[in-house]
Design an enzyme around this catalytic site. Structure first.
Site, PDB file in Angstrom:
ATOM      1  N   GLN A 164       0.843  -1.189   0.000  1.00 49.94           N
ATOM      2  CA  GLN A 164       0.000   0.000   0.000  1.00 49.94           C
ATOM      3  C   GLN A 164       0.883   1.244   0.000  1.00 49.94           C
ATOM      4  O   GLN A 164       1.063   1.898   1.009  1.00 49.94           O
ATOM      5  CB  GLN A 164      -0.902   0.008   1.223  1.00 49.94           C
ATOM      6  CG  GLN A 164      -1.862  -1.141   1.277  1.00 49.94           C
ATOM      7  CD  GLN A 164      -2.683  -1.135   2.551  1.00 49.94           C
ATOM      8  OE1 GLN A 164      -2.852  -0.110   3.190  1.00 49.94           O
ATOM      9  NE2 GLN A 164      -3.202  -2.285   2.916  1.00 49.94           N
ATOM     10  N   CYS A 165       1.433   1.577  -1.160  1.00 52.83           N
ATOM     11  CA  CYS A 165       2.397   2.680  -1.219  1.00 52.83           C
ATOM     12  C   CYS A 165       1.809   3.995  -0.729  1.00 52.83           C
ATOM     13  O   CYS A 165       2.520   4.843  -0.202  1.00 52.83           O
ATOM     14  CB  CYS A 165       2.957   2.831  -2.621  1.00 52.83           C
ATOM     15  SG  CYS A 165       1.722   3.215  -3.861  1.00 52.83           S
ATOM     16  N   THR A 166       0.513   4.185  -0.876  1.00 49.81           N
ATOM     17  CA  THR A 166      -0.093   5.425  -0.410  1.00 49.81           C
ATOM     18  C   THR A 166      -0.127   5.485   1.107  1.00 49.81           C
ATOM     19  O   THR A 166      -0.268   6.556   1.687  1.00 49.81           O
ATOM     20  CB  THR A 166      -1.534   5.564  -0.944  1.00 49.81           C
ATOM     21  OG1 THR A 166      -2.267   4.399  -0.597  1.00 49.81           O
ATOM     22  CG2 THR A 166      -1.546   5.746  -2.443  1.00 49.81           C
ATOM     23  N   VAL A 167       0.017   4.336   1.749  1.00 49.28           N
ATOM     24  CA  VAL A 167      -0.009   4.296   3.204  1.00 49.28           C
ATOM     25  C   VAL A 167       1.395   4.276   3.785  1.00 49.28           C
ATOM     26  O   VAL A 167       1.700   4.964   4.742  1.00 49.28           O
ATOM     27  CB  VAL A 167      -0.792   3.051   3.699  1.00 49.28           C
ATOM     28  CG1 VAL A 167      -0.712   2.922   5.202  1.00 49.28           C
ATOM     29  CG2 VAL A 167      -2.230   3.125   3.232  1.00 49.28           C
TER      30      VAL A 167
END
Length: 161
Positions: free
Chosen positions: A29-32
Site C-alpha cells: 500500500q504505497c499510499t499508506v
C-alpha cells in the site's frame, strides 16, 4: 518534425486503476507506507506546472532525458530549466531519473476510446467507470489485448537450447 504523443501516468499500466489499499499487505500500500513523500511529490508537481506554464512550447515542449540535465541546448531548456515528462524517485538510494514514454493506444485514462466515450456520453459513463473497473478495461480495449496475449504461443520463443 512530428513528435509522438507522450503517455500519461496510466499509460504504463495494463489494468484499470483499483482500490490500492483493499486486500493488500501494508508494504504493498504505497499510499499508506510512504505518506511523507506526498509533500515532495506535490512540490515537484508544482515546479513542473510552473515550468510548463512558462514554456513557450507549452505541452509540446521536448522531453529531456536524465543526460540532458546539464544541457544548455536551447531546444531542451526553457527559462526555468528543463521540463521533464516524468520523474521517478528511488528513495532507497535517494536518487531520481527522468523518464519518458509514448502514449498507449489502450490507456485507461488518455486513449481516444476513453476520451471520446466520456465526451459523447458524459457523467453516466464516468459513473459506470467508477463503479466497474472491468468496464473501463473493456472500454479501453485491454480485454482484447489480454485475449490476444493469451492466444500467443510463447513456448517456441522461450525454449532453452
Amino acid at each position: 518534425e512530428s513528435q509522438q504523443r507522450l503517455g500519461c501516468y496510466f499509460c504504463n499500466d495494463i489494468v484499470a486503476p483499483r482500490n490500492s489499499t483493499q486486500d493488500r499487505t501494508l508494504d504493498q500500500q504505497c499510499t499508506v507506507t510512504r505518506p511523507g513523500l506526498a509533500p515532495v511529490a506535490g512540490a515537484l508537481a508544482v515546479e513542473m506546472l510552473v515550468n510548463l506554464l512558462h514554456n513557450e512550447l507549452g505541452n509540446r515542449a521536448p522531453c529531456p532525458s536524465t543526460n540532458d540535465c546539464a544541457s544548455t541546448e536551447k531546444s531542451k531548456v526553457s527559462k526555468l530549466g528543463i521540463l521533464p515528462h516524468q520523474i521517478r524517485g528511488f528513495f532507497s538510494t535517494f536518487s531520481s531519473v527522468l523518464v519518458q514514454g509514448p502514449a498507449f493506444n489502450q490507456c485507461t485514462a488518455c486513449s481516444s476510446r476513453i476520451i471520446d466515450k466520456v465526451r459523447d456520453e458524459g457523467f453516466p459513463t464516468l459513473l459506470r467507470i467508477f463503479n466497474d473497473p472491468d468496464y473501463l478495461e473493456s472500454l479501453a480495449g485491454l480485454d482484447e489485448l489480454k485475449t490476444d496475449t493469451d492466444l500467443c504461443d510463447f513456448d517456441e520463443d522461450w525454449t532453452e537450447d
